[in-house]
Write an enzyme that holds these catalytic residues in place. Sequence first.
Site, PDB file in Angstrom:
ATOM      1  N   CYS A 152      29.076  61.424  49.210  1.00 44.57           N
ATOM      2  CA  CYS A 152      28.536  60.310  48.360  1.00 44.57           C
ATOM      3  C   CYS A 152      27.917  60.923  47.210  1.00 44.57           C
ATOM      4  O   CYS A 152      27.643  60.367  45.990  1.00 44.57           O
ATOM      5  CB  CYS A 152      27.498  59.524  48.758  1.00 44.57           C
ATOM      6  SG  CYS A 152      26.119  60.140  49.712  1.00 44.57           S
TER       7      CYS A 152
ATOM      8  N   ARG B 297      31.955  54.171  41.645  1.00 40.34           N
ATOM      9  CA  ARG B 297      30.843  53.539  41.682  1.00 40.34           C
ATOM     10  C   ARG B 297      30.620  52.596  40.344  1.00 40.34           C
ATOM     11  O   ARG B 297      30.309  51.534  40.699  1.00 40.34           O
ATOM     12  CB  ARG B 297      29.727  54.511  41.537  1.00 40.34           C
ATOM     13  CG  ARG B 297      29.449  55.555  42.676  1.00 40.34           C
ATOM     14  CD  ARG B 297      29.174  54.908  44.056  1.00 40.34           C
ATOM     15  NE  ARG B 297      27.842  53.946  43.978  1.00 40.34           N
ATOM     16  CZ  ARG B 297      26.545  54.319  43.964  1.00 40.34           C
ATOM     17  NH1 ARG B 297      26.373  55.641  44.400  1.00 40.34           N
ATOM     18  NH2 ARG B 297      25.564  53.538  44.025  1.00 40.34           N
TER      19      ARG B 297
ATOM     20  N   GLN C 111      27.823  52.217  47.741  1.00 42.54           N
ATOM     21  CA  GLN C 111      28.626  53.413  48.007  1.00 42.54           C
ATOM     22  C   GLN C 111      29.696  53.177  48.796  1.00 42.54           C
ATOM     23  O   GLN C 111      30.835  53.820  48.464  1.00 42.54           O
ATOM     24  CB  GLN C 111      27.868  54.671  48.463  1.00 42.54           C
ATOM     25  CG  GLN C 111      28.431  56.196  48.542  1.00 42.54           C
ATOM     26  CD  GLN C 111      28.811  56.729  47.259  1.00 42.54           C
ATOM     27  OE1 GLN C 111      27.631  56.813  46.594  1.00 42.54           O
ATOM     28  NE2 GLN C 111      29.927  57.126  47.181  1.00 42.54           N
TER      29      GLN C 111
ATOM     30  N   HIS D  80      23.683  51.818  52.461  1.00 46.83           N
ATOM     31  CA  HIS D  80      23.930  52.325  51.078  1.00 46.83           C
ATOM     32  C   HIS D  80      25.283  51.399  50.811  1.00 46.83           C
ATOM     33  O   HIS D  80      26.454  52.073  50.501  1.00 46.83           O
ATOM     34  CB  HIS D  80      24.087  53.495  51.038  1.00 46.83           C
ATOM     35  CG  HIS D  80      24.142  54.107  49.428  1.00 46.83           C
ATOM     36  ND1 HIS D  80      24.047  53.135  48.172  1.00 46.83           N
ATOM     37  CD2 HIS D  80      24.205  55.317  48.870  1.00 46.83           C
ATOM     38  CE1 HIS D  80      24.128  53.983  47.086  1.00 46.83           C
ATOM     39  NE2 HIS D  80      24.158  55.163  47.387  1.00 46.83           N
TER      40      HIS D  80
ATOM     41  N   ASP E 253      27.391  63.930  54.578  1.00 43.06           N
ATOM     42  CA  ASP E 253      26.274  63.315  53.674  1.00 43.06           C
ATOM     43  C   ASP E 253      25.094  64.422  53.920  1.00 43.06           C
ATOM     44  O   ASP E 253      25.143  65.538  54.641  1.00 43.06           O
ATOM     45  CB  ASP E 253      25.771  61.990  53.992  1.00 43.06           C
ATOM     46  CG  ASP E 253      24.609  61.640  52.885  1.00 43.06           C
ATOM     47  OD1 ASP E 253      24.292  62.197  51.967  1.00 43.06           O
ATOM     48  OD2 ASP E 253      23.959  60.596  53.255  1.00 43.06           O
TER      49      ASP E 253
ATOM     50  N   ARG F  83      16.554  50.162  44.531  1.00 45.72           N
ATOM     51  CA  ARG F  83      16.636  51.272  45.495  1.00 45.72           C
ATOM     52  C   ARG F  83      15.133  51.489  45.944  1.00 45.72           C
ATOM     53  O   ARG F  83      14.410  51.725  45.162  1.00 45.72           O
ATOM     54  CB  ARG F  83      17.286  52.364  44.594  1.00 45.72           C
ATOM     55  CG  ARG F  83      16.995  53.604  45.550  1.00 45.72           C
ATOM     56  CD  ARG F  83      17.889  54.850  44.948  1.00 45.72           C
ATOM     57  NE  ARG F  83      19.135  54.832  45.144  1.00 45.72           N
ATOM     58  CZ  ARG F  83      20.215  55.765  45.068  1.00 45.72           C
ATOM     59  NH1 ARG F  83      19.642  57.051  44.490  1.00 45.72           N
ATOM     60  NH2 ARG F  83      21.527  55.677  45.212  1.00 45.72           N
TER      61      ARG F  83
HETATM   62  N1  NVA Z   1      21.572  59.905  52.758  1.00 45.65           N
HETATM   63  C1  NVA Z   1      21.169  60.087  51.323  1.00 45.65           C
HETATM   64  C2  NVA Z   1      22.270  59.359  50.387  1.00 45.65           C
HETATM   65  C3  NVA Z   1      21.946  59.580  48.902  1.00 45.65           C
HETATM   66  C4  NVA Z   1      22.789  59.225  47.701  1.00 45.65           C
HETATM   67  C5  NVA Z   1      19.685  59.545  50.987  1.00 45.65           C
HETATM   68  O1  NVA Z   1      19.418  58.603  51.491  1.00 45.65           O
HETATM   69  O2  NVA Z   1      19.107  60.425  50.440  1.00 45.65           O
HETATM   70  N1   CP Z   2      25.411  58.581  45.840  1.00 44.37           N
HETATM   71  C1   CP Z   2      24.432  58.140  45.147  1.00 44.37           C
HETATM   72  O1   CP Z   2      23.865  56.973  45.622  1.00 44.37           O
HETATM   73  O2   CP Z   2      23.870  58.780  44.141  1.00 44.37           O
HETATM   74  P1   CP Z   2      22.419  58.812  43.242  1.00 44.37           P
HETATM   75  O3   CP Z   2      21.482  59.073  44.362  1.00 44.37           O
HETATM   76  O4   CP Z   2      22.731  59.841  41.860  1.00 44.37           O
HETATM   77  O5   CP Z   2      22.404  57.437  42.883  1.00 44.37           O
END
Ligand code: NVA
Ligand code: CP
Length: 303
Positions: free
Chosen positions: A261, A289, A136, A133, A221, A106
């Site tokens: 998500c 997930r 997800q 992502h 989101d 990540r």
């Molecule tokens: N768009 C959000 C998704 C988090 C799971 C982010 O990138 O923070």
């Molecule tokens: N939706 C998701 O990826 O959650 P986290 O940021 O908690 O991993």
Amino acid sequence: MTTRPRHFLSLLDLDPDGLQALLNRAGELKAMQKAGEPHASLPGRTLAMIFEKSSTRTRVSFEAGMTQLGGHALFLSPRDTQLGRGEPIEDSARVLSRMVDAVMIRTFGHERIERFAAHSRVPVINGLTDRCHPCQLLADLQTYQEHRGPIRGRCVLWVGDGNNMCHSYINAARLLDFELRIACPEGHDPDPDILAAAGDRVRILRDPVEAAEGVDLVVTDVWASMGQEQEQARRERDFAGYQVTAELMSRTAPDAPFMHCLPAHRGEEVAAEVIDGPRSLVWDEAENRLHAQKALLEHLLRD
Ligand code: NVA
Ligand code: CP
């Protein structure tokens, strides 16, 4: 090793049949786990997980998933690895991939995961980048299909930012052939190349309530993603009017579900009565997930 490993950097690393097979397997793994049937298909395998951003769901689902498959996951943070002290990502990829069987990352820029994958001997999984992502989406698609049947030919409404999640919805629309409406304010459109590649399956609309007319699923989101915290105030102004409200949900096809998500901000992108209401699937979506990523790990590691 001469053969290139199978990576999962984007949903487009799967073809439509491969994606559907993976979703079916996720359903089987879920049923096996609920029935208490052993399914340790990856004994002795190790997944390294590099988190350059925070996470609850991604970390716990991969870690628990590897344990349930008979393997092991290790959490690596830049704070206590040499990556955080400037060791090149290419060198980290070369070293880690001689020790573990797969790596989940990540991170921020998508090119960072591409550079890692280019120097890795083992499969690399995108656990979220600024661009997409895909893990997800595996869970979202599994959740829709388990509650409402095939998504092919349905109409999905994305409300809010044209961000990493929105990009993955565009890729999903391409693969599984559903219509996608994106209701976002000007200045927050998705990447034009990702959008263009999806052709006329995907349309941008500006009025979220009108866009909800007759849709089969509503998804949103956060307005400020990780790394955009300093833009929070400006984004709250830009996205005013883009909250998923009960009024918006009243325009959809009957009983169309709501997904997010998570983490969510009640009173910003979604009203509490929607996310906590009877049409919200967010808890099943979060649980999936685990099951979807177990199917992904099997797909990448078993053959
Ligand atoms: N768009 C959000 C998704 C988090 C799971 C982010 O990138 O923070
Ligand atoms: N939706 C998701 O990826 O959650 P986290 O940021 O908690 O991993």
